[in-house]
Design a protein around this motif. Sequence first.
Motif, PDB file in Angstrom:
ATOM      1  N   PRO A   6     -23.624   0.786 -12.692  1.00  0.00           N
ATOM      2  CA  PRO A   6     -22.242   0.301 -12.751  1.00  0.00           C
ATOM      3  C   PRO A   6     -21.861  -0.240 -11.379  1.00  0.00           C
ATOM      4  O   PRO A   6     -22.041   0.432 -10.365  1.00  0.00           O
ATOM      5  N   LEU A   7     -21.368  -1.469 -11.338  1.00  0.00           N
ATOM      6  CA  LEU A   7     -20.920  -2.067 -10.072  1.00  0.00           C
ATOM      7  C   LEU A   7     -19.522  -2.625 -10.331  1.00  0.00           C
ATOM      8  O   LEU A   7     -19.382  -3.718 -10.916  1.00  0.00           O
ATOM      9  N   GLN A   8     -18.527  -1.847  -9.970  1.00  0.00           N
ATOM     10  CA  GLN A   8     -17.128  -2.229 -10.218  1.00  0.00           C
ATOM     11  C   GLN A   8     -16.871  -3.631  -9.649  1.00  0.00           C
ATOM     12  O   GLN A   8     -17.222  -3.901  -8.501  1.00  0.00           O
ATOM     13  N   TYR A  33     -16.610   2.611 -13.620  1.00  0.00           N
ATOM     14  CA  TYR A  33     -15.786   3.766 -14.003  1.00  0.00           C
ATOM     15  C   TYR A  33     -14.414   3.437 -14.599  1.00  0.00           C
ATOM     16  O   TYR A  33     -13.770   2.467 -14.251  1.00  0.00           O
ATOM     17  N   GLN A  63     -18.476   5.338 -17.921  1.00  0.00           N
ATOM     18  CA  GLN A  63     -18.430   6.314 -16.823  1.00  0.00           C
ATOM     19  C   GLN A  63     -16.975   6.681 -16.533  1.00  0.00           C
ATOM     20  O   GLN A  63     -16.087   5.825 -16.638  1.00  0.00           O
ATOM     21  N   ASN A  90     -18.739  10.400 -12.717  1.00  0.00           N
ATOM     22  CA  ASN A  90     -18.968   9.817 -11.387  1.00  0.00           C
ATOM     23  C   ASN A  90     -18.747  10.884 -10.313  1.00  0.00           C
ATOM     24  O   ASN A  90     -17.632  11.348 -10.111  1.00  0.00           O
ATOM     25  N   LYS A 132     -23.727  11.031 -12.285  1.00  0.00           N
ATOM     26  CA  LYS A 132     -24.307  10.155 -11.263  1.00  0.00           C
ATOM     27  C   LYS A 132     -23.764  10.674  -9.943  1.00  0.00           C
ATOM     28  O   LYS A 132     -22.544  10.756  -9.770  1.00  0.00           O
ATOM     29  N   TYR A 169     -22.847   2.473   2.098  1.00  0.00           N
ATOM     30  CA  TYR A 169     -24.139   1.902   1.686  1.00  0.00           C
ATOM     31  C   TYR A 169     -25.027   1.662   2.904  1.00  0.00           C
ATOM     32  O   TYR A 169     -26.019   0.945   2.822  1.00  0.00           O
ATOM     33  N   ASN A 192     -31.813   6.168  -8.003  1.00  0.00           N
ATOM     34  CA  ASN A 192     -30.984   4.976  -7.733  1.00  0.00           C
ATOM     35  C   ASN A 192     -30.830   4.768  -6.234  1.00  0.00           C
ATOM     36  O   ASN A 192     -30.553   5.715  -5.504  1.00  0.00           O
ATOM     37  N   ASP A 194     -31.218   1.079  -3.313  1.00  0.00           N
ATOM     38  CA  ASP A 194     -31.978   0.189  -2.434  1.00  0.00           C
ATOM     39  C   ASP A 194     -33.288  -0.319  -3.032  1.00  0.00           C
ATOM     40  O   ASP A 194     -34.278  -0.484  -2.302  1.00  0.00           O
ATOM     41  N   GLY A 217     -29.084  -1.696  -9.106  1.00  0.00           N
ATOM     42  CA  GLY A 217     -27.725  -2.201  -8.932  1.00  0.00           C
ATOM     43  C   GLY A 217     -27.727  -3.551  -8.255  1.00  0.00           C
ATOM     44  O   GLY A 217     -27.975  -4.594  -8.883  1.00  0.00           O
ATOM     45  N   ARG A 218     -27.500  -3.536  -6.934  1.00  0.00           N
ATOM     46  CA  ARG A 218     -27.372  -4.799  -6.204  1.00  0.00           C
ATOM     47  C   ARG A 218     -28.623  -5.658  -6.320  1.00  0.00           C
ATOM     48  O   ARG A 218     -28.537  -6.890  -6.282  1.00  0.00           O
TER      49      ARG A 218
HETATM   50  C1  LIG Z   1     -19.471  -3.335  -5.453  1.00  0.00           C
HETATM   51  C2  LIG Z   1     -19.971  -2.017  -5.927  1.00  0.00           C
HETATM   52  C3  LIG Z   1     -19.312  -1.362  -6.974  1.00  0.00           C
HETATM   53  C4  LIG Z   1     -19.769  -0.111  -7.448  1.00  0.00           C
HETATM   54  N1  LIG Z   1     -19.142   0.502  -8.501  1.00  0.00           N
HETATM   55  C5  LIG Z   1     -19.608   1.696  -8.967  1.00  0.00           C
HETATM   56  C6  LIG Z   1     -19.019   2.362 -10.101  1.00  0.00           C
HETATM   57  O1  LIG Z   1     -18.062   1.891 -10.733  1.00  0.00           O
HETATM   58  N2  LIG Z   1     -19.557   3.550 -10.477  1.00  0.00           N
HETATM   59  C7  LIG Z   1     -20.648   4.107  -9.844  1.00  0.00           C
HETATM   60  O2  LIG Z   1     -21.115   5.172 -10.225  1.00  0.00           O
HETATM   61  N3  LIG Z   1     -21.225   3.486  -8.795  1.00  0.00           N
HETATM   62  C8  LIG Z   1     -20.747   2.309  -8.375  1.00  0.00           C
HETATM   63  N4  LIG Z   1     -21.383   1.693  -7.341  1.00  0.00           N
HETATM   64  C9  LIG Z   1     -22.648   2.249  -6.831  1.00  0.00           C
HETATM   65  C10 LIG Z   1     -23.839   1.647  -7.590  1.00  0.00           C
HETATM   66  O3  LIG Z   1     -23.809   2.000  -8.957  1.00  0.00           O
HETATM   67  C11 LIG Z   1     -25.177   2.147  -6.990  1.00  0.00           C
HETATM   68  O4  LIG Z   1     -25.179   3.545  -7.041  1.00  0.00           O
HETATM   69  C12 LIG Z   1     -25.367   1.690  -5.562  1.00  0.00           C
HETATM   70  O5  LIG Z   1     -25.072   0.318  -5.411  1.00  0.00           O
HETATM   71  C13 LIG Z   1     -26.789   1.963  -5.082  1.00  0.00           C
HETATM   72  O6  LIG Z   1     -27.713   1.304  -5.913  1.00  0.00           O
HETATM   73  P1  LIG Z   1     -28.364  -0.125  -5.499  1.00  0.00           P
HETATM   74  O7  LIG Z   1     -28.915   0.045  -4.100  1.00  0.00           O
HETATM   75  O8  LIG Z   1     -29.440  -0.350  -6.537  1.00  0.00           O
HETATM   76  O9  LIG Z   1     -27.270  -1.128  -5.528  1.00  0.00           O
HETATM   77  C14 LIG Z   1     -20.910   0.481  -6.844  1.00  0.00           C
HETATM   78  C15 LIG Z   1     -21.561  -0.175  -5.788  1.00  0.00           C
HETATM   79  C16 LIG Z   1     -21.117  -1.406  -5.327  1.00  0.00           C
HETATM   80  C17 LIG Z   1     -21.862  -2.091  -4.202  1.00  0.00           C
END
Ligand SMILES: Cc1cc2nc3c(=O)[nH]c(=O)nc-3n(C[C@H](O)[C@H](O)[C@H](O)COP(=O)(O)O)c2cc1C
Length: 312
Positions: A6-8, A33, A63, A90, A132, A169, A192, A194, A217-218
């Motif tokens: 999830p990436l808000q 979320y 979530q 969350n 998570k 991050y 999860n 990087d 995610g990213r």
């Molecule tokens: C812009 C943004 C929004 C995010 N929104 C949520 C969210 O709504 N719920 C959640 O559990 N994590 C959220 N995260 C965290 C990501 O789900 C993930 O745990 C985090 O980016 C690390 O994973 P990655 O390195 O693969 O991106 C968010 C991260 C970013 C950068």
Amino acid sequence: MLYLAPLQGFTDFTFRMVFLRHFGGIEACFIPYLSLQGGEVPKRELREILPDNNPSLVRTVPQVLVKAADELVSLATLLTTYGYREINLNLGCPYPMVTRRGRGAGLLPQPQEVKKILEAAFEIPEMEVSVKFRTGLQEESELPAILAVLNSFPLKEMIYHPRLASQLYKGTVNEVLFRTVAENTPHRLIYNGDIFSVEDFRRKEQLLPPISGWMLGRGILMNPFLAEEICGTMTAPEEKRERLQAFHDELFEAYSERLAPSRQEIVKMQQFWSYFSFAFPDPRKTFKRIKKAKRREDYLAAVKINLESWSF
Ligand SMILES: Cc1cc2nc3c(=O)[nH]c(=O)nc-3n(C[C@H](O)[C@H](O)[C@H](O)COP(=O)(O)O)c2cc1C
């Protein structure tokens, strides 16, 4: 087993729908979320869970971000009315605005509160629950107590991002701690954090003990082919460019339609390009070109130049 994180602000229903139509490799999507504001779910968040916006292309898990059991019960009850039978709690959101109010990673130093929330969650009939989480809010020493609570419930699975919330991050993920958690939990565990390339994935796969899955995610925003590539599906360069163009165009059209009255679709796409641009030979230049565009024609011209500049 690969999940979309999830990436808000990014992996909203529009993105999820278009992405899943164009790319494979993802077995489940987690909805950014839902939370209560003044006792209600804001309209913007409610749209995320509507069944019409979530054609069941893959398993889709909502979530919730809560500070206490009563909030969880309200949100879970609402989700039940829309047919959801699974929720993710969350325990990782690191932003001080959230954690100061005792939500997200703000719950990590309060294992007794987490226990009450999970007790309430498991009272809801036929609802599966996953979490998570991060290592802690401020200190790694927070981990054993929270893990003991998580281990004491029949969770569907746990997704662990091995950073402290205070890191946001930044810095590195702690793979040693991930291994420790893997060795000290009976639950299905998902890694999860990087994974930005196939090489990152292979390195972590070698380093970590066998686990149940991986959440991206990213990395997916930077390279939408990532899940397919991890699964071993490689695409020829020209076909890749065509597929990326088709994905982009459909995403842009979908936001143009959805944001029609406000005409914010270019701003929305510029946000995505802050990640997309990493797939290009010169990310700064690629992003700058997009950022400069104010009108639709300029934006589309910038996209065309960017895609032509893409080398493989
Ligand atoms: C812009 C943004 C929004 C995010 N929104 C949520 C969210 O709504 N719920 C959640 O559990 N994590 C959220 N995260 C965290 C990501 O789900 C993930 O745990 C985090 O980016 C690390 O994973 P990655 O390195 O693969 O991106 C968010 C991260 C970013 C950068």
